[in-house]
Every structure is written in C-alpha cells, then in structure tokens.
Design a protein around this motif. Structure first.
Motif, PDB file in Angstrom:
ATOM      1  N   PHE A   5       2.630  10.577   7.816  1.00 31.09           N
ATOM      2  CA  PHE A   5       3.808  11.229   8.412  1.00 31.09           C
ATOM      3  C   PHE A   5       4.005  10.848   9.873  1.00 31.09           C
ATOM      4  O   PHE A   5       5.083  11.032  10.434  1.00 31.09           O
ATOM      5  CB  PHE A   5       3.688  12.757   8.281  1.00 31.09           C
ATOM      6  CG  PHE A   5       2.698  13.352   9.240  1.00 31.09           C
ATOM      7  CD1 PHE A   5       1.345  13.280   8.988  1.00 31.09           C
ATOM      8  CD2 PHE A   5       3.130  13.954  10.422  1.00 31.09           C
ATOM      9  CE1 PHE A   5       0.423  13.804   9.887  1.00 31.09           C
ATOM     10  CE2 PHE A   5       2.215  14.478  11.334  1.00 31.09           C
ATOM     11  CZ  PHE A   5       0.859  14.398  11.056  1.00 31.09           C
ATOM     12  N   GLU A   6       2.959  10.264  10.483  1.00 27.51           N
ATOM     13  CA  GLU A   6       3.093   9.840  11.885  1.00 27.51           C
ATOM     14  C   GLU A   6       4.104   8.693  11.997  1.00 27.51           C
ATOM     15  O   GLU A   6       4.674   8.471  13.056  1.00 27.51           O
ATOM     16  CB  GLU A   6       1.745   9.365  12.445  1.00 27.51           C
ATOM     17  CG  GLU A   6       0.652  10.432  12.463  1.00 27.51           C
ATOM     18  CD  GLU A   6      -0.212  10.441  11.192  1.00 27.51           C
ATOM     19  OE1 GLU A   6       0.275   9.990  10.132  1.00 27.51           O
ATOM     20  OE2 GLU A   6      -1.364  10.897  11.269  1.00 27.51           O
ATOM     21  N   PHE A   7       4.306   7.931  10.899  1.00 28.16           N
ATOM     22  CA  PHE A   7       5.314   6.862  10.869  1.00 28.16           C
ATOM     23  C   PHE A   7       6.588   7.469  10.279  1.00 28.16           C
ATOM     24  O   PHE A   7       6.587   7.919   9.132  1.00 28.16           O
ATOM     25  CB  PHE A   7       4.871   5.702   9.969  1.00 28.16           C
ATOM     26  CG  PHE A   7       3.662   4.937  10.458  1.00 28.16           C
ATOM     27  CD1 PHE A   7       3.303   4.930  11.802  1.00 28.16           C
ATOM     28  CD2 PHE A   7       2.893   4.197   9.560  1.00 28.16           C
ATOM     29  CE1 PHE A   7       2.186   4.207  12.239  1.00 28.16           C
ATOM     30  CE2 PHE A   7       1.790   3.476   9.998  1.00 28.16           C
ATOM     31  CZ  PHE A   7       1.434   3.486  11.333  1.00 28.16           C
ATOM     32  N   GLU A  37       0.836  -1.211   0.000  1.00 31.38           N
ATOM     33  CA  GLU A  37       0.000   0.000   0.000  1.00 31.38           C
ATOM     34  C   GLU A  37       0.869   1.260   0.000  1.00 31.38           C
ATOM     35  O   GLU A  37       1.867   1.341   0.715  1.00 31.38           O
ATOM     36  CB  GLU A  37      -0.994   0.014   1.164  1.00 31.38           C
ATOM     37  CG  GLU A  37      -0.415  -0.035   2.539  1.00 31.38           C
ATOM     38  CD  GLU A  37      -1.505  -0.077   3.610  1.00 31.38           C
ATOM     39  OE1 GLU A  37      -2.277   0.886   3.699  1.00 31.38           O
ATOM     40  OE2 GLU A  37      -1.556  -1.077   4.354  1.00 31.38           O
ATOM     41  N   GLY A  38       0.429   2.219  -0.830  1.00 30.13           N
ATOM     42  CA  GLY A  38       1.172   3.476  -0.926  1.00 30.13           C
ATOM     43  C   GLY A  38       1.013   4.275   0.358  1.00 30.13           C
ATOM     44  O   GLY A  38      -0.106   4.510   0.811  1.00 30.13           O
ATOM     45  N   MET A  39       2.149   4.661   0.959  1.00 33.43           N
ATOM     46  CA  MET A  39       2.070   5.374   2.244  1.00 33.43           C
ATOM     47  C   MET A  39       2.824   6.696   2.253  1.00 33.43           C
ATOM     48  O   MET A  39       2.778   7.431   3.231  1.00 33.43           O
ATOM     49  CB  MET A  39       2.557   4.468   3.372  1.00 33.43           C
ATOM     50  CG  MET A  39       1.477   3.433   3.593  1.00 33.43           C
ATOM     51  SD  MET A  39       1.740   2.083   4.692  1.00 33.43           S
ATOM     52  CE  MET A  39       2.630   2.563   6.032  1.00 33.43           C
ATOM     53  N   GLY A  46      -5.684  21.220  10.644  1.00 26.54           N
ATOM     54  CA  GLY A  46      -5.426  19.905  11.226  1.00 26.54           C
ATOM     55  C   GLY A  46      -4.037  19.344  11.042  1.00 26.54           C
ATOM     56  O   GLY A  46      -3.061  19.880  11.566  1.00 26.54           O
ATOM     57  N   ASP A  47      -3.952  18.252  10.258  1.00 28.81           N
ATOM     58  CA  ASP A  47      -2.743  17.440  10.273  1.00 28.81           C
ATOM     59  C   ASP A  47      -1.506  18.078   9.661  1.00 28.81           C
ATOM     60  O   ASP A  47      -0.390  17.732  10.053  1.00 28.81           O
ATOM     61  CB  ASP A  47      -3.022  16.098   9.605  1.00 28.81           C
ATOM     62  CG  ASP A  47      -3.548  15.103  10.617  1.00 28.81           C
ATOM     63  OD1 ASP A  47      -2.947  15.020  11.701  1.00 28.81           O
ATOM     64  OD2 ASP A  47      -4.555  14.435  10.344  1.00 28.81           O
ATOM     65  N   SER A  48      -1.686  18.994   8.714  1.00 25.08           N
ATOM     66  CA  SER A  48      -0.476  19.624   8.173  1.00 25.08           C
ATOM     67  C   SER A  48       0.113  20.566   9.217  1.00 25.08           C
ATOM     68  O   SER A  48       1.333  20.765   9.279  1.00 25.08           O
ATOM     69  CB  SER A  48      -0.756  20.359   6.853  1.00 25.08           C
ATOM     70  OG  SER A  48      -2.045  20.860   6.827  1.00 25.08           O
TER      71      SER A  48
HETATM   72  P1  AMP Z   1      -6.690  14.542   6.893  1.00 16.32           P
HETATM   73  O1  AMP Z   1      -7.158  14.644   8.315  1.00 16.32           O
HETATM   74  O2  AMP Z   1      -7.738  14.205   5.905  1.00 16.32           O
HETATM   75  O3  AMP Z   1      -5.826  15.706   6.485  1.00 16.32           O
HETATM   76  O4  AMP Z   1      -5.772  13.264   6.872  1.00 16.32           O
HETATM   77  C1  AMP Z   1      -4.589  13.169   7.595  1.00 16.32           C
HETATM   78  C2  AMP Z   1      -4.239  11.728   7.731  1.00 16.32           C
HETATM   79  O5  AMP Z   1      -4.076  11.163   6.449  1.00 16.32           O
HETATM   80  C3  AMP Z   1      -2.943  11.505   8.466  1.00 16.32           C
HETATM   81  O6  AMP Z   1      -3.211  10.870   9.678  1.00 16.32           O
HETATM   82  C4  AMP Z   1      -2.144  10.595   7.536  1.00 16.32           C
HETATM   83  O7  AMP Z   1      -1.549   9.517   8.203  1.00 16.32           O
HETATM   84  C5  AMP Z   1      -3.201  10.074   6.580  1.00 16.32           C
HETATM   85  N1  AMP Z   1      -2.623   9.662   5.297  1.00 16.32           N
HETATM   86  C6  AMP Z   1      -1.890  10.391   4.460  1.00 16.32           C
HETATM   87  N2  AMP Z   1      -1.468   9.655   3.422  1.00 16.32           N
HETATM   88  C7  AMP Z   1      -1.953   8.415   3.597  1.00 16.32           C
HETATM   89  C8  AMP Z   1      -1.844   7.194   2.873  1.00 16.32           C
HETATM   90  N3  AMP Z   1      -1.164   7.125   1.736  1.00 16.32           N
HETATM   91  N4  AMP Z   1      -2.466   6.104   3.361  1.00 16.32           N
HETATM   92  C9  AMP Z   1      -3.156   6.188   4.519  1.00 16.32           C
HETATM   93  N5  AMP Z   1      -3.295   7.303   5.249  1.00 16.32           N
HETATM   94  C10 AMP Z   1      -2.698   8.405   4.805  1.00 16.32           C
END
Ligand code: AMP
Length: 395
Positions: A322-324, A291-293, A353-355
C-alpha cells in the motif's frame, strides 16, 4: 478489572505510565499526537477528582542519556494537547524529583525525563521501580504500547502499589477491544490478516482459528498458500519453507469450521516499484517476471461481501504494497468495506503496525470502531499471550 471509575484520586499523587513514544521530526516536533491525546481521559479523571499526576514515559531507544531524545523538546506540545500546564523534571529519579513530586498540588502535573535514559528501565530493575514508586500514592498503567514489556515502569513498579494500581482508560479500552474480537464479539467474526510474511503471523493465525468464523488471508502471505496449493506465482514473495505449514493451516481451518478466503486474482508488477507496469493475473497463474503486489478486482469484491456480512472484524496487515499508490487499491477497498460494515453496526478493530499506518494514510481512522495504539502489544495479544503489564495490575 481495576478501572478508574471505581477509584477516587482526591488529594492523591498518581504515577501514570503513559506512552508518549511519539514520532518526532528533525526539529523535534511531534508529527503524530495520537498517543498523547489517547492519555488525556486518564489524566483528566485524576485532575477532576482533585489529584495530581506524575507522568512517566519513554521516547525512542536512547543508549544512556541522549539530549535528542529528551522529553524537554516536546513538553510544550504535550501541554497543548492535554490542555494543562506541565512541570518538567530534568531527572527521572532521585532526591530532586522526590522534592518536586512532594510539592505537587492537586490539579498539577509533572513529567519525568525519558525513562530509558536508565538501563534499569528496560532491565526491569526493582530498585529503579521502587525509586519511581516513592513519587506517588497510586499507580496507573495507561501505556498499551509497552504493556508487552516487563520493564520497571510498565510492570515491576506495580508491585509497590498492591492496593492502589489501576488500568488507565486507554489500556482498559484496548483490552476491551481485543476481548470483543477474541471472545465476546457478535458472530460472524472475521479476521483479515495481511502483510508480508506467514512466519511473522503464524502464531496469530493458529490462535485465531479458534475464535473466528471467517479468515481472509491477503498480502504477501497469500503467495505461500497459493504456491503450496500448486499455483504458479511468478516472482511474488514466498516463504518456501512455510508451504507445509500453509497447507496444515488450511486443513485445521476446515476441521474447525473456519472459512478461509484467499485472493483469487492479483495486481502484479513487472518489478518492485510504483512505476512498474501492471497486469492482473489469477493468483495461481502469475508468469515469471511478474510479482503479485495487490489484491485484484475480483478478490476485492469477494472480500467486501465477507466483510459486509461480518458483525465483528479484526484487521491486521495490508492487502498489498500500500506504500506504492499503484498497488494500494486493494487495501483502500478493504478499509472502505470495513468502514461500511462498521456503519451497519459491526465492531471493527484495526491493530498492529502497518494496517494502522494504512487507515491513517487513507483517513479512515474515524470510520472504524477502534484503532489500536500498540503495535507489538497488539500482536502479542492476538497471539493469545497475557501481557506482563496487564498481568501486573491484575496480580
Ligand atoms: P507486516 O508488517 O507483516 O504487516 O507487513 C506489512 C508489509 O507487507 C507492508 O510494508 C507491505 O508493503 C508488505 N506487503 C503486502 N503485500 C505484499 C506483497 N504482495 N508483496 C510484497 N510485500 C507486501
């Protein structure tokens, strides 16, 4: 805009809605002071004018009174960050609070107990808002984080100050930053949208296609696009029911002259874990079991080029998991590219949020032009909605 610079608060009592909804640990210590620091310029302005402040905020999501979420635990930390003594009011409204507010002298600050100890707050109750309004002569909303809620303290209370309601410095800054990305920014304008799902970003994508010249779509979202275009995406996350939507976004973008950039290669893992085995594949040739991560090296180089050419940049959502740490390189590289572009003079806004979590985690907060303090409020702004807290001040 009713900004603070046009006002003088000499001898005025000012009710300020701040957003001190800060993260706290099990010992009730504040683990991130950003939101408290962000309110300081507004508080300082009122005090410097010779006014006094009645600060009000929520903390967490209490159901009724909950001592764990009492603001009394964090008064000292607020005091340290703001650099002024704070009188804590154990109540939020009522005769005791009124008496305490009445006795407030120029230069003094009082802080009300957690607004959400009252259901009336989130219900937008008018009587509750009225009770808050009796504590002061003027109202400032400086809580961008809750500006998308029509709560008593964020929206309803403003109607009791028809001629004395203002945007705080933080709120004004947030509005200005969004405005720069959505309408007034120098071209080329780039939006980078990442994160997990197309479905949670679709309204933003649709709104933003009218505003930007380039759109980078990364993260988990990109696999729905790759599959819709006929790619083989292995076990990558995908919203099958959004494939048609993905194709229609690509068509609309073309019609509007927006260049879309998707990853061409990805760093894949053989399971969703930081300990997974890694391999790089083209995004449309990911074998089953992988799976693409994260964005792959070729994509990172291509994205960097687009970022460096852009004069206005919005970043919402990471490029990978990015948490990994094993799968954070794409997100880090994007942050570095945005930082470099900012140094060259671009305006960059990181929001939603996450960025924001990513730039903080990778210590890039001071490398970009602006990091938003609001998650949901920023997302709704990017969707093109007028936030009730902002509308209430303009009314
Ligand atoms: P969001 O809240 O929609 O901005 O999503 C953020 C989350 O997306 C983060 O926790 C990332 O781990 C997850 N994420 C980003 N890329 C991937 C990926 N390729 N596969 C699974 N999760 C992802």
């Amino acid at each position: 805009m009713r900004t603070l610079d046009t006002a003088n608060f000499s001898d005025k009592k000012v009710l300020i809605r701040v957003d001190f909804n800060v993260p706290i640990d099990e010992n009730n210590r504040v683990t991130d002071h950003t939101r408290i620091k962000a309110a300081k310029p507004t508080v300082d302005k009122v005090l410097a004018d010779g006014g006094s402040c009645v600060l009000m905020t929520h903390l967490g999501r209490p159901k009724g009174v909950d001592d764990n979420l009492s603001l009394r635990h964090i008064v000292l930390e607020i005091q340290t960050v703001l650099g002024v003594d704070i009188q804590f009011s154990k109540q939020t409204i009522g005769p005791e609070v009124e008496a305490q507010a009445k006795a407030l002298q120029p230069g003094q600050i009082m802080l009300l107990e957690n607004l959400r100890f009252y259901d009336e707050e989130t219900k937008g109750d008018e009587q509750f808002a009225n009770a808050l309004s009796t504590l002061a002569d003027c109202y400032i909303n400086d809580a961008f984080g809750t500006a998308h809620r029509a709560h008593a303290s964020t929206t309803i209370v403003a109607q009791f100050f028809p001629k004395a309601k203002y945007f705080g410095y933080l709120l004004a800054q947030e509005i200005h930053a969004i405005d720069r990305v959505m309408s007034t920014g120098e071209k080329p304008v780039l939006a980078v949208l990442g994160g997990a799902k197309v479905s949670s970003k679709i309204t933003i994508i649709e709104n933003i296609l009218d505003k930007v010249d380039h759109l980078i779509i990364g993260g988990g979202m990109s696999f729905t696009f790759a599959k819709a275009m006929g790619g083989q995406i292995g076990n990558s996350i995908c919203e099958d029911d959004k494939q048609e939507l993905a194709l229609s976004i690509l068509i609309t973008a073309k019609e509007k002259g927006v260049q879309i950039h998707l990853p061409t290669d990805v760093v894949a893992g053989d399971r969703f874990s930081n300990e997974a085995n890694q391999q790089i594949f083209p995004i449309d040739h990911i074998p089953d079991g992988w799976e693409g991560m994260d964005a792959g090296p070729e994509s990172v180089v291509a994205f960097r080029e687009v970022v460096l050419q852009s004069k206005t940049i919005l970043w919402n959502g990471p490029l990978g998991v990015f948490e990994f740490s094993q799968f954070s390189q794409g997100t880090i590289a994007l942050g570095e590219a945005i930082s470099a572009s900012t140094r060259k003079g671009a305006f960059s806004l990181v929001g939603g949020g996450d960025s924001v979590a990513a730039v903080k985690q990778f210590n890039m907060e001071n490398e970009v032009s602006y990091v938003s303090t609001g998650g949901g409020a920023m997302l709704e702004s990017l969707e093109g909605k007028t936030l009730p807290g902002i509308a209430a001040i303009m009314a």
